[in-house]
Write a protein that holds these residues in place. Sequence first.
Motif: not given
Length: 741
Positions: A39, A117, A226, A229, A232, A303, A307, A311
């Motif tokens: 990312t 995101q 980023g 990432a 998350n 990337s 996401s 997300a």
Amino acid sequence: MNNETTEEYSLQEQVEDHESTIQQKYGTFGGVFVPTLLTILGVILFLRQGWVIGNAGLLGGWLIITLAFIIVTFTALSMSCITTNIRIKAGGAYSIISQSLGLEVGGSVGLPLYLAQTFAITMYIFGFREGWLYIFPGHYALLVDIIVFGLLFTVAYLSAQLAFRIQYLILAVIAGALISVIASVFSGAMEYNIQWWGTFPGAPDDNFQGGSFWVVFAVFFPAATGIMAGANMSGELKNPKKSIPLGTLTAIGISYLVYMASGYWMARVAPVDELVSNYNVMIDYAFWSPMVLFGLLGATFSSALASIVGAPRILQALGDHKIFPRGEVFSKLADNGEPRNAIMMTGGLVLATLMVRDLNTIAPLITMFFLITYMMINLVVFIEQRMDMISFRPTFKIPKFVPFLGTVGCLFTMFIINSTFGLIALGFVIITYLYLTNRELHVPHGDMRSGLFVSLAEWAAKRVSGLPENNERAWKANLLVPVRSARELRGSFSLIRNLVYPKGSVKLVGMSGNNESSAFRDSLMDFAISFSRENVYTQWSIIDSDDFKDAVLNSLQTLQGTFFRPNILFLRLPTYKRYDEELYAIINEARNNNMGIQLYVEDPIAQLGRSSSINVWVREQSPEWDLSMELGNMDLALLTAYKLKVNWKAEMRIITAVEQAQVKEAYRYLKNLLEAARLPDVQAHVQIGTFAEAIQHAPQADLDLLGLPKNPDLDELRSYVEQTQSACVFVADSGNENILA
């Protein structure tokens, strides 16, 4: 020794991985390091790095890169610190913030983070499309977007594990692109002299109208974002306490070296004019250009993939805590542990934004939401460190200046990039917070808010202790209410509430004999809850004593040693004389402890009537009728009456009884008093005759307030209810009130 070590490790794994399920299966490399690295090594590296060096020069470019990475590194250090102090759940940054500052704050940051995101997926798809059309300019742009989205959505829907496997392939492609760049060094490409500090000519998009250091910094900074990432995926990591710090910091370190080295390479392979005008310098000057182009496509695709996998995890965590109505729909997991409802919602939003075709206008807002998240993570650690609570025992310790500089750096960067969007983003977060506060969310875990407020209270108490003891301007009604029976309190509930609302407080002290049942305790707790629902801060306690007088006296003496001590004793005068001797002793003790007194005598027929009118009786001031700062036993009565006037929206009169010859002086005194006390819309009334005559013929009110004599005749006080045909409150000042302050 080995057996002991094995037992300790097993116990630690039981504690940390108690909630580990089938979806919590990713390690440091695949779950955190790879998605974070891919990312960060994105579009800026391949398409804007040369422009940054061309504008700022090599030293200026290195300074920009270093400053950006310092800010995100401080954030990553703060995130690493806090994740080793809590059991981080699903949702990454949202989980960190909500467990520390509560669901309201976590949700107010988590919701915009999810949107950022999600919108970022669309931005990455657009970036991929631009690289694709560079190769195949004849392809239809919308069709390319839809196909790429379909691939991303399918991978995310099927399995995050599949996404991570694809990212290994992309990592190899990007590594090949960087090797192609390095290989150009041996082909004699690095032939230009270095420009150490640039002239900031600007960009071809605005016809080179000039720029500045901070404008170039704003363009570059998204490259350093980023770092969430990997975080998350917190709910699906084998050991997030280990993986998030190690994977994130390692990815940041390697990314920083890549950006610094590529900056040097660009400063040597192309002239300044070309660096600022040609966004494809890395592609054009690499040893094998197609490999770099594949790297660009891989960077944007990876990337977007990180996401679209991350997300929905944030949305799933938000739904799990019911941050928004019917959010539990998105908290459901499929049999393989994938949040497919959240993935479908995210996919729908991405598809809708793809139809917009241009997100440039809101692209800065996306960056703002990321920065607000980073700022809040730093702020969480900064607060935790300053509170110095025993519960804050992170295994990854950082210096105290790190979260502070991280917080300031993120806030500074927001307004450097775009102050307008910074304010809009902050406004969105504040509005979301206010909305969530009104929703009264159920908190499934503890947070540090109570400790924060206690620390603030302790700090304030220590500061206040050094100030003058009596601050008349900060006075507010804090009532101590001895309660003999729940029925008695029920009759006074409305009056007590309006005596203290909105900033005062109530301390209920129940007097229960040893033979009393628990029903009285339950009733007192219910009343405290009812006061709280009326937005009145209330505490309650029970004293097991058969002697009401001794229990109240002990309460008065004990509470005087507390910081937030009551300043008014609220008593009821019963219609019968059984407790008169107790009341005399209690009133005298309250005076000795410098407490104000409010003695309430209820009208058994009218009660408080319509609560629409109040009379305050002021003793006559003959012969001088001069107004001074010392009003005698009058301040608390006027403050009480005015608070009731405001809360009841009632009429208020101040009344005095005089002989005919003093009427003019009495009116002048009352009007001066009202003006000095800043009591608007209050009537001044002079009653002719003696007080005994005046009290029977004065204008009718729902409540009359009178001074409480030092040695009161309680039977005479009872008689005033019949004479005024209204409830009465007899008031004695403590000496700490001043209506003129």
